[in-house]
Design a protein around this motif. Structure first.
Motif, PDB file in Angstrom:
ATOM      1  N   ALA A  37     -35.842 -31.868  -8.840  1.00  0.00           N
ATOM      2  CA  ALA A  37     -35.746 -30.585  -8.127  1.00  0.00           C
ATOM      3  C   ALA A  37     -37.088 -30.020  -7.677  1.00  0.00           C
ATOM      4  O   ALA A  37     -37.125 -29.018  -6.966  1.00  0.00           O
ATOM      5  N   GLY A  38     -38.181 -30.678  -8.060  1.00  0.00           N
ATOM      6  CA  GLY A  38     -39.510 -30.160  -7.688  1.00  0.00           C
ATOM      7  C   GLY A  38     -40.011 -29.251  -8.805  1.00  0.00           C
ATOM      8  O   GLY A  38     -39.414 -28.179  -9.005  1.00  0.00           O
ATOM      9  N   VAL A  39     -41.089 -29.649  -9.491  1.00  0.00           N
ATOM     10  CA  VAL A  39     -41.546 -28.872 -10.661  1.00  0.00           C
ATOM     11  C   VAL A  39     -41.831 -27.426 -10.287  1.00  0.00           C
ATOM     12  O   VAL A  39     -41.612 -26.512 -11.088  1.00  0.00           O
ATOM     13  N   GLU A  40     -42.321 -27.226  -9.051  1.00  0.00           N
ATOM     14  CA  GLU A  40     -42.663 -25.849  -8.657  1.00  0.00           C
ATOM     15  C   GLU A  40     -41.430 -24.938  -8.677  1.00  0.00           C
ATOM     16  O   GLU A  40     -41.518 -23.765  -9.024  1.00  0.00           O
ATOM     17  N   HIS A  41     -40.260 -25.491  -8.351  1.00  0.00           N
ATOM     18  CA  HIS A  41     -39.042 -24.668  -8.309  1.00  0.00           C
ATOM     19  C   HIS A  41     -38.559 -24.264  -9.707  1.00  0.00           C
ATOM     20  O   HIS A  41     -37.678 -23.422  -9.842  1.00  0.00           O
ATOM     21  N   LEU A  42     -39.132 -24.885 -10.710  1.00  0.00           N
ATOM     22  CA  LEU A  42     -38.738 -24.559 -12.086  1.00  0.00           C
ATOM     23  C   LEU A  42     -39.677 -23.508 -12.680  1.00  0.00           C
ATOM     24  O   LEU A  42     -39.455 -23.023 -13.783  1.00  0.00           O
ATOM     25  N   ASP A  43     -40.726 -23.167 -11.936  1.00  0.00           N
ATOM     26  CA  ASP A  43     -41.777 -22.288 -12.445  1.00  0.00           C
ATOM     27  C   ASP A  43     -41.479 -20.832 -12.027  1.00  0.00           C
ATOM     28  O   ASP A  43     -41.515 -20.509 -10.832  1.00  0.00           O
ATOM     29  N   PRO A  44     -41.189 -19.955 -12.992  1.00  0.00           N
ATOM     30  CA  PRO A  44     -40.801 -18.575 -12.653  1.00  0.00           C
ATOM     31  C   PRO A  44     -41.820 -17.855 -11.766  1.00  0.00           C
ATOM     32  O   PRO A  44     -41.449 -17.044 -10.921  1.00  0.00           O
ATOM     33  N   GLU A  45     -43.124 -18.183 -11.936  1.00  0.00           N
ATOM     34  CA  GLU A  45     -44.140 -17.509 -11.102  1.00  0.00           C
ATOM     35  C   GLU A  45     -44.021 -17.934  -9.633  1.00  0.00           C
ATOM     36  O   GLU A  45     -44.105 -17.114  -8.725  1.00  0.00           O
ATOM     37  N   TYR A  46     -43.822 -19.225  -9.421  1.00  0.00           N
ATOM     38  CA  TYR A  46     -43.645 -19.755  -8.056  1.00  0.00           C
ATOM     39  C   TYR A  46     -42.378 -19.156  -7.443  1.00  0.00           C
ATOM     40  O   TYR A  46     -42.360 -18.752  -6.278  1.00  0.00           O
ATOM     41  N   VAL A  47     -41.332 -19.080  -8.259  1.00  0.00           N
ATOM     42  CA  VAL A  47     -40.037 -18.560  -7.794  1.00  0.00           C
ATOM     43  C   VAL A  47     -40.185 -17.085  -7.374  1.00  0.00           C
ATOM     44  O   VAL A  47     -39.687 -16.673  -6.323  1.00  0.00           O
ATOM     45  N   ALA A  48     -40.924 -16.313  -8.194  1.00  0.00           N
ATOM     46  CA  ALA A  48     -41.097 -14.885  -7.890  1.00  0.00           C
ATOM     47  C   ALA A  48     -41.861 -14.693  -6.576  1.00  0.00           C
ATOM     48  O   ALA A  48     -41.651 -13.703  -5.862  1.00  0.00           O
ATOM     49  N   ALA A  49     -42.737 -15.649  -6.220  1.00  0.00           N
ATOM     50  CA  ALA A  49     -43.557 -15.514  -4.998  1.00  0.00           C
ATOM     51  C   ALA A  49     -42.913 -16.210  -3.799  1.00  0.00           C
ATOM     52  O   ALA A  49     -43.464 -16.188  -2.690  1.00  0.00           O
ATOM     53  N   PHE A  50     -41.738 -16.831  -3.994  1.00  0.00           N
ATOM     54  CA  PHE A  50     -41.165 -17.727  -2.977  1.00  0.00           C
ATOM     55  C   PHE A  50     -40.813 -17.005  -1.668  1.00  0.00           C
ATOM     56  O   PHE A  50     -41.063 -17.520  -0.573  1.00  0.00           O
ATOM     57  N   ASP A  51     -40.254 -15.807  -1.766  1.00  0.00           N
ATOM     58  CA  ASP A  51     -39.795 -15.129  -0.538  1.00  0.00           C
ATOM     59  C   ASP A  51     -40.975 -14.770   0.377  1.00  0.00           C
ATOM     60  O   ASP A  51     -40.823 -14.706   1.595  1.00  0.00           O
ATOM     61  N   ARG A  52     -42.137 -14.528  -0.229  1.00  0.00           N
ATOM     62  CA  ARG A  52     -43.328 -14.222   0.571  1.00  0.00           C
ATOM     63  C   ARG A  52     -43.823 -15.506   1.251  1.00  0.00           C
ATOM     64  O   ARG A  52     -44.278 -15.486   2.391  1.00  0.00           O
ATOM     65  N   LYS A  53     -43.703 -16.600   0.552  1.00  0.00           N
ATOM     66  CA  LYS A  53     -44.149 -17.891   1.095  1.00  0.00           C
ATOM     67  C   LYS A  53     -43.200 -18.376   2.191  1.00  0.00           C
ATOM     68  O   LYS A  53     -43.603 -19.036   3.135  1.00  0.00           O
ATOM     69  N   SER A  54     -41.919 -18.025   2.060  1.00  0.00           N
ATOM     70  CA  SER A  54     -40.906 -18.568   2.974  1.00  0.00           C
ATOM     71  C   SER A  54     -39.978 -17.462   3.499  1.00  0.00           C
ATOM     72  O   SER A  54     -38.781 -17.474   3.231  1.00  0.00           O
ATOM     73  N   PRO A  55     -40.548 -16.476   4.226  1.00  0.00           N
ATOM     74  CA  PRO A  55     -39.678 -15.392   4.714  1.00  0.00           C
ATOM     75  C   PRO A  55     -38.773 -15.917   5.832  1.00  0.00           C
ATOM     76  O   PRO A  55     -39.207 -16.722   6.645  1.00  0.00           O
TER      77      PRO A  55
END
Ligand SMILES: C[S@@+](CC[C@H](N)C(=O)[O-])C[C@H]1O[C@@H](n2cnc3c(N)ncnc32)[C@H](O)[C@@H]1O
Length: 224
Positions: free
Chosen positions: A12-30
């Motif tokens: 699934a991609g290690v980054e997608h399992l990381d709560p910090e990456y997940v919390a910042a995801f919408d800013r990275k991919s609006p």
């Protein structure tokens, strides 16, 4: 599950399992989903329809479509993504293309963006066969992903251009380094391969859009 069935979380991609990456995801991919949501009425998807979004991420599509349909189920392999979606009031299920079983009524539309590339082609075919089994004939699939519509001999040029155009701030998009890693290590495939897989799973492609840089594709399909 059989011994040979893959663990979706491991893919699934290690980054997608990381709560910090997940919390910042919408800013990275609006994403502005309004065009896609408007187009759903042409597929007969409306107030009584059930939609399943696979690899739903933070649930941005789910939140956009929810007011216009009867029910939306968000499926994602990442527990961190599922936790975030649940905190947003979304009906989210931990699972994926290879594990989600829809047992609760008819599904009218399966939607998935930027998730199928996590699986190698053999498993993409198994995944799309499972998606087909969720739908009745005439049911719809919208599938968007990094899919190379370029000829293999021109791939280096197209990928070079894609990397040149990448943003430099990883908080605001995917950098050249991240995109290069995608090409090197993830399972994005050629459009002519994916389209065969869609066909073999029983889907007719009603609408096909390749991005100008030949790096992404969006398909609207109907199950035969
Ligand atoms: C790049 S994100 C895209 C999220 C969202 N669809 C979007 O377009 O913003 C990919 C998502 O797919 C999920 N994922 C990866 N492999 C999966 C699988 N086999 N089944 C379901 N979800 C998967 C990841 O956890 C992640 O949330």
């Amino acid at each position: 599950m059989s011994k040979w069935w893959p663990d979706e979380i491991a893919h699934a991609g290690v980054e997608h399992l990381d709560p910090e990456y997940v919390a910042a995801f919408d800013r990275k991919s609006p994403t502005d989903w309004s065009g896609r949501v408007e187009s759903l009425s042409q597929l007969g998807v409306g107030p009584t329809s059930t939609v399943v979004d696979i690899g739903a991420g933070t649930g941005s599509f789910v939140l956009a479509v929810q007011p216009y349909v009867g029910r939306v189920i968000a499926v994602d392999a990442s527990p961190a993504m599922v936790a975030l979606m649940r905190s947003r009031g979304i009906e989210a299920v931990e699972g994926g293309f290879l594990t989600y079983d829809h047992e609760d009524g008819q599904v009218d539309l399966v939607h998935s963006r930027h998730a199928l590339h996590h699986l190698p082609d053999f498993w993409k075919a198994v995944a799309l066969d499972r998606v087909a089994k969720m739908l009745e004939p005439g049911g719809a699939l919208i599938l968007e992903d990094i899919v190379y519509s370029v000829a293999p001999s021109e791939a280096a040029t197209a990928i070079g251009r894609w990397l040149e155009d990448a943003p430099t701030d990883p908080a605001l998009g995917w950098t050249a380094g991240e995109l290069a890693e995608h090409v090197r290590t993830e399972q994005s495939t050629f459009s002519w391969l994916l389209e065969q897989i869609l066909d073999r799973a029983g889907f007719d492609i009603a609408d096909r859009r390749y991005s100008e840089n030949q790096i992404t594709a969006a398909y609207t399909c109907r199950l035969r």
